[in-house]
Write a protein that holds these residues in place. Structure first.
Motif, PDB file in Angstrom:
ATOM      1  N   ARG A 137      -2.209  77.508 -13.701  1.00  0.00           N
ATOM      2  CA  ARG A 137      -2.561  78.913 -13.489  1.00  0.00           C
ATOM      3  C   ARG A 137      -3.694  79.001 -12.477  1.00  0.00           C
ATOM      4  N   GLY A 138      -4.365  80.151 -12.422  1.00  0.00           N
ATOM      5  CA  GLY A 138      -5.449  80.334 -11.460  1.00  0.00           C
ATOM      6  C   GLY A 138      -6.643  79.454 -11.776  1.00  0.00           C
ATOM      7  N   LEU A 139      -7.513  79.328 -10.804  1.00  0.00           N
ATOM      8  CA  LEU A 139      -8.712  78.512 -10.980  1.00  0.00           C
ATOM      9  C   LEU A 139      -9.851  79.344 -11.540  1.00  0.00           C
ATOM     10  N   VAL A 140     -10.543  78.770 -12.503  1.00  0.00           N
ATOM     11  CA  VAL A 140     -11.727  79.398 -13.074  1.00  0.00           C
ATOM     12  C   VAL A 140     -12.956  78.700 -12.510  1.00  0.00           C
TER      13      VAL A 140
ATOM     14  N   SER B 267      -7.029  70.881 -16.057  1.00  0.00           N
ATOM     15  CA  SER B 267      -7.329  70.085 -14.871  1.00  0.00           C
ATOM     16  C   SER B 267      -8.645  70.572 -14.283  1.00  0.00           C
ATOM     17  N   TYR B 268      -9.451  69.633 -13.851  1.00  0.00           N
ATOM     18  CA  TYR B 268     -10.755  69.966 -13.279  1.00  0.00           C
ATOM     19  C   TYR B 268     -10.801  69.491 -11.831  1.00  0.00           C
ATOM     20  N   PHE B 269     -11.240  70.383 -10.954  1.00  0.00           N
ATOM     21  CA  PHE B 269     -11.295  70.081  -9.523  1.00  0.00           C
ATOM     22  C   PHE B 269     -12.702  70.289  -8.993  1.00  0.00           C
ATOM     23  N   CYS B 270     -13.118  69.409  -8.115  1.00  0.00           N
ATOM     24  CA  CYS B 270     -14.315  69.673  -7.334  1.00  0.00           C
ATOM     25  C   CYS B 270     -13.878  70.180  -5.965  1.00  0.00           C
ATOM     26  N   ALA B 271     -14.721  70.970  -5.347  1.00  0.00           N
ATOM     27  CA  ALA B 271     -14.412  71.516  -4.023  1.00  0.00           C
ATOM     28  C   ALA B 271     -15.694  71.580  -3.221  1.00  0.00           C
ATOM     29  N   THR B 272     -15.615  71.126  -1.991  1.00  0.00           N
ATOM     30  CA  THR B 272     -16.806  71.089  -1.149  1.00  0.00           C
ATOM     31  C   THR B 272     -16.713  72.112  -0.025  1.00  0.00           C
ATOM     32  N   ASP B 273     -17.862  72.643   0.304  1.00  0.00           N
ATOM     33  CA  ASP B 273     -18.029  73.579   1.413  1.00  0.00           C
ATOM     34  C   ASP B 273     -18.911  72.860   2.432  1.00  0.00           C
ATOM     35  N   SER B 274     -18.341  72.499   3.560  1.00  0.00           N
ATOM     36  CA  SER B 274     -19.102  71.671   4.499  1.00  0.00           C
ATOM     37  C   SER B 274     -19.248  72.292   5.873  1.00  0.00           C
TER      38      SER B 274
ATOM     39  N   GLN C 291     -16.964  80.871  -4.675  1.00  0.00           N
ATOM     40  CA  GLN C 291     -15.664  81.352  -4.235  1.00  0.00           C
ATOM     41  C   GLN C 291     -14.787  81.508  -5.466  1.00  0.00           C
ATOM     42  N   PHE C 292     -14.163  82.667  -5.579  1.00  0.00           N
ATOM     43  CA  PHE C 292     -13.368  82.991  -6.762  1.00  0.00           C
ATOM     44  C   PHE C 292     -11.898  83.106  -6.387  1.00  0.00           C
ATOM     45  N   PHE C 293     -11.071  82.736  -7.346  1.00  0.00           N
ATOM     46  CA  PHE C 293      -9.638  82.654  -7.098  1.00  0.00           C
ATOM     47  C   PHE C 293      -8.855  83.677  -7.903  1.00  0.00           C
ATOM     48  N   GLY C 294      -7.750  84.104  -7.308  1.00  0.00           N
ATOM     49  CA  GLY C 294      -6.803  84.923  -8.033  1.00  0.00           C
ATOM     50  C   GLY C 294      -5.998  84.072  -9.002  1.00  0.00           C
ATOM     51  N   PRO C 295      -5.149  84.719  -9.822  1.00  0.00           N
ATOM     52  CA  PRO C 295      -4.375  84.008 -10.843  1.00  0.00           C
ATOM     53  C   PRO C 295      -3.225  83.183 -10.277  1.00  0.00           C
ATOM     54  N   GLY C 296      -2.909  83.358  -8.998  1.00  0.00           N
ATOM     55  CA  GLY C 296      -1.860  82.555  -8.389  1.00  0.00           C
ATOM     56  C   GLY C 296      -0.487  83.198  -8.488  1.00  0.00           C
ATOM     57  N   THR C 297       0.379  82.808  -7.566  1.00  0.00           N
ATOM     58  CA  THR C 297       1.785  83.199  -7.560  1.00  0.00           C
ATOM     59  C   THR C 297       2.614  81.928  -7.577  1.00  0.00           C
TER      60      THR C 297
END
Lengths: 111, 118
Positions: free
Chosen positions: A41-44, A86-93, B107-113
């Motif tokens: 689903r979407g990312l929290v 699932s856990y993700f890291c994300a970088t802003d560079s 940065q925030f995300f939508g629920p996805g499609t």
């Protein structure tokens, strides 16, 4: 291609235990963010740590950042079955605010 | 944090057709992005949706395949054109209301499609 890797790829623990996930990246960053995704689903958004910070807490979450090693860790204490995700890291560079994601860690918390 | 909605939440499409995905934000934001998540994979940035001008595409993604519109500061669309089964993915929009060059905005995300192409 991903900015970096996360390890482990998968982690299975018992409820109440702590879970630690690691993220490595390749280039200098402005900040690093951690996200949770349940079942595709979407990312929290969980937490953002800036490049000049070394540690940050939010509830049961603790994030560390070591820019000299280009790595970050996410610790979830006293895990619950609801932490399974699932856990993700994300970088802003860059200056364009785009995120580059790690490969992700699948955490399973067994009741 | 901004509240983001996407439509549709999921769709099953035939190859060769096109699908337009909408992303709506409840407040004006500076930057909007579109990402793709292929099955079992991490997220990959498709493009930055620029308000009032053409989107900026990442390597491997082209405007003819993924045309993007951003008519105002709260709305964007991504079209997946001439679809093939390889386009089956989750498509997510995200927003960042910080200024370019700043480093402390989430940065925030939508629920996805979730798109499945047969």
């Amino acid at each position: 291609s991903q900015q970096g890797e996360e390890d482990p790829q998968a982690l299975s623990i018992q409820e109440g235990e702590n879970a630690t996930m690691n993220c490595s990246y390749k280039t200098s960053i402005n900040n690093l963010q951690w996200y949770r995704q349940n079942s595709g689903r979407g990312l929290v958004h969980l937490i953002l740590i800036r490049s000049n910070e070394r540690e940050k807490h939010s509830g049961r979450l603790r994030v560390t950042l070591d820019t000299s090693k280009k790595s970050s860790s996410l610790l979830i204490t006293a895990s619950r079955a609801a932490d399974t995700a699932s856990y993700f890291c994300a970088t802003d560079s860059g200056s364009a605010r785009q995120l580059t994601f790690g490969s992700g860690t699948q955490l399973t918390v067994l009741p | 944090s901004a509240v983001i909605s996407q439509k549709p939440s999921r769709d099953i499409c035939q190859r060769g057709t096109s699908l337009t995905i909408q992303c709506q934000v409840d407040s004006q934001v500076t930057m909007m992005f579109w990402y793709r998540q292929q099955p079992g994979q991490s997220l990959t940035l498709i493009a930055t949706a620029n308000q009032g001008s053409e989107a900026t595409y990442e390597s491997g993604f082209v405007i003819d395949k993924f045309p993007i519109s951003r008519p105002n500061l709260t709305f964007s669309t991504l079209t997946v054109s001439n679809m093939s089964p390889e386009d089956s993915s989750i498509y997510l929009c995200s927003v960042d209301d910080g200024l370019a060059g700043t480093s402390y905005n989430e940065q925030f995300f939508g629920p996805g499609t979730r798109l499945t192409v047969l």
